[in-house]
Write an enzyme that holds these catalytic residues in place. Structure first.
Site, PDB file in Angstrom:
ATOM      1  N   LYS A  72       0.849  -1.200   0.000  1.00  0.00           N
ATOM      2  CA  LYS A  72       0.000   0.000   0.000  1.00  0.00           C
ATOM      3  C   LYS A  72       0.885   1.251   0.000  1.00  0.00           C
ATOM      4  O   LYS A  72       1.946   1.262   0.645  1.00  0.00           O
ATOM      5  CB  LYS A  72      -0.879  -0.039   1.256  1.00  0.00           C
ATOM      6  CG  LYS A  72      -1.932   1.044   1.356  1.00  0.00           C
ATOM      7  CD  LYS A  72      -2.758   0.835   2.633  1.00  0.00           C
ATOM      8  CE  LYS A  72      -3.866   1.835   2.797  1.00  0.00           C
ATOM      9  NZ  LYS A  72      -4.667   1.603   4.032  1.00  0.00           N
ATOM     10  N   SER A 147      -9.645   1.196   3.283  1.00  0.00           N
ATOM     11  CA  SER A 147      -8.883   2.043   2.375  1.00  0.00           C
ATOM     12  C   SER A 147      -7.786   1.329   1.586  1.00  0.00           C
ATOM     13  O   SER A 147      -7.235   1.895   0.646  1.00  0.00           O
ATOM     14  CB  SER A 147      -8.241   3.183   3.170  1.00  0.00           C
ATOM     15  OG  SER A 147      -7.295   2.654   4.092  1.00  0.00           O
ATOM     16  N   SER A 171      -9.509  -1.314   7.388  1.00  0.00           N
ATOM     17  CA  SER A 171      -9.085  -1.063   6.004  1.00  0.00           C
ATOM     18  C   SER A 171      -8.458  -2.226   5.264  1.00  0.00           C
ATOM     19  O   SER A 171      -8.254  -2.141   4.052  1.00  0.00           O
ATOM     20  CB  SER A 171      -8.121   0.109   5.958  1.00  0.00           C
ATOM     21  OG  SER A 171      -8.865   1.297   5.915  1.00  0.00           O
TER      22      SER A 171
END
Ligand code: GLN
Length: 476
Positions: A72, A147, A171
């Site tokens: 990420k 996310s 997330s």
């Protein structure tokens, strides 16, 4: 029900070892999957293009030798841009590696790119990114969840074998549920946060995506453990534990049976509980009486940390700097933040500063910290009578883009976090396991939550569930 094929890390390592596959072949299979899925917008920076994701030729047998992974875009990696999917950090290139990334590379894993996300990890949809939304691999008209949606899609589409995300309130578990893969948030303090750009520091946990629980375990073994660069990691090692379904006590939290839960998600939850019971598990109802306050508590604590964490982005030290108004330092700060942060980030900074005002501090921040303790105690009490708690991951399967972003985007996001924030606030290990398909053909995931520091036990239970539902079958 259809069952999807999945190769395990152990399988790939055997193939490499026996010479039936080369590291280049493995990488090229992932590159082809990345090319085919480019429209899903999972990557912010791909390392496939320039061949910079080269398979290493080390002769040493490392646990992740030759296995492609994605990270990420809120983890720092030396020499590779780290943007947090925000204009604010588009010009930022870190000078050091996050501990987790260093450990993975030292173990032989091959980095294939940095993945798309909600700006600064604020969101549950991966729709609020400066490079555009991430799309669901099972239906691109639907969100991927967030996310860490880019990392979830990288794995679900086959561009990466496993991926790292960050889970602060759900997330990793949320997009894993929406994309049909496993998402594991370890116990707080078991994995180093050094090099992870913070959101809510006391709940942020570097977390793992993979198709198979056994691969999650392999990756977890590599990244877990004390780190001198993160004083919130523990010296105490995690116990290795096995689970036996016949002696397993599973709790179903009655407060989670909320009206917003979709019919197919509720049915799926009950079906999974029944199936485990048929295997010999003892399934019983437990109570988490303060669950209804979890979202409000999380929101106050999150925005207060955001107010202080975002203060470093001022247009002076690093990142974006506005050209519009430099008449004073304050004017430069304001113009920079206005131009480079999205509405969600600015809204949270504002809310956090409001909660932290001298006249509000007791009523908001201190109150939220107290409620957090009550939520943690609810779990402790529940674990007096059960070994794990079974819940859905989200209220529904992945919403369509218009459904997710229409009307009141932010309220909906908070409601979607209902089942995941509790374990975050309490610091508990929790894992999302794909189990079935919704009426409209999207994956549905179930979450298992275990007591603090029983991560390996939790993964063992998750593996029992994985075999039972047979969402994936392991390729031989
Ligand atoms: N949806 C939550 C939030 O917006 C959780 C985000 C996360 O876990 N990074 O803060």
């Amino acid at each position: 029900m259809r069952s999807l094929p999945a190769a395990s890390i152990a399988h790939l390592r055997n193939a490499l070892h026996s010479g039936s596959k080369t590291p280049e072949e493995i990488l090229s299979v992932h590159q082809t999957a990345w090319e085919k899925s480019a429209a899903l917008n999972a990557f912010v920076t791909s390392l496939f293009q320039h061949g910079s994701a080269s398979a290493s030729q080390s002769q040493q047998q490392q646990p992740l030798q030759g296995i492609p992974f994605a990270v990420k875009d809120n983890f720092c990696i030396k020499g590779i841009p780290t943007t947090c999917a925000s204009k604010m950090l588009q010009p930022f290139v870190p000078a050091y590696d996050a501990t987790v990334v260093k450990r993975l590379r030292d173990a032989g894993a091959v980095l294939v790119g940095k993945t798309n996300m909600d700006e600064f990890a604020m969101g549950s949809g991966s729709v609020d990114s400066v490079v555009g939304p991430v799309k669901n691999p099972w239906n691109p008209l639907h969100i991927a969840g967030g996310s860490s949606g880019g990392s979830a899609v990288a794995v679900a589409s086959g561009a990466a074998h496993f991926a790292l995300g960050s889970d602060t309130g759900g997330s990793v578990r949320n997009p894993a549920g929406h994309c049909g893969i496993v998402g594991f948030k370890p116990s707080y303090g078991s994995v180093s946060r050094h090099g992870l750009i913070p959101l809510l520091n006391s709940t942020d946990v570097p977390s793992i995506f993979a198709r198979l629980v056994e691969d999650v375990r392999t990756v977890f073994r590599v990244i877990a453990g004390c780190d001198i660069k993160d004083s919130t990691t523990f010296r105490k090692t995690l116990p290795e534990e096995k689970a036996d379904v016949k002696r397993l006590r599973i709790g179903v939290a009655k407060e989670y049976n909320v009206p917003e839960l979709s019919d197919d998600m509720r049915e799926c939850w009950m079906r999974v509980a029944d199936a485990l019971e048929e295997q010999g598990a003892d399934v019983r109802s437990v109570s988490l009486p303060h669950s209804e306050y979890a979202n409000a508590c999380y929101t106050v604590l999150n925005t207060c940390d955001v107010a202080s964490n975002m203060a470093r982005y001022d247009g002076i030290e690093f990142g974006y700097r506005s050209n519009t108004d430099r008449s004073s330092t304050n004017a430069l700060y304001a113009a920079t933040r206005h131009e480079a942060f999205n509405e969600v980030v600015r809204g949270r900074i504002l809310a956090g500063n409001f909660f932290l005002l001298k006249r509000n501090f007791q009523n908001y921040f201190v109150r939220a910290a107290q409620v957090r303790r009550l939520i943690a105690e609810d779990f402790q009490k529940a674990f007096d009578s059960v070994d794990v708690i079974l819940t859905p991951v989200t209220l529904t399967d992945a919403p369509s883009f218009p459904d997710f972003t229409a009307i009141d985007n932010r309220t909906q996001q908070e409601v979607q976090d209902l089942f995941t924030v509790g374990a975050s606030l309490a610091g508990l290990p929790a894992v999302s396991v794909p189990v079935s398909w919704s009426a409209r053909g999207l994956p549905m995931g179930m979450q298992l939550i275990a007591p603090f520091w029983r991560d390996y036990f939790l993964l063992d239970v998750a593996e029992i569930l994985q075999h039972l539902v047979n969402f994936y079958h392991v390729e031989k």
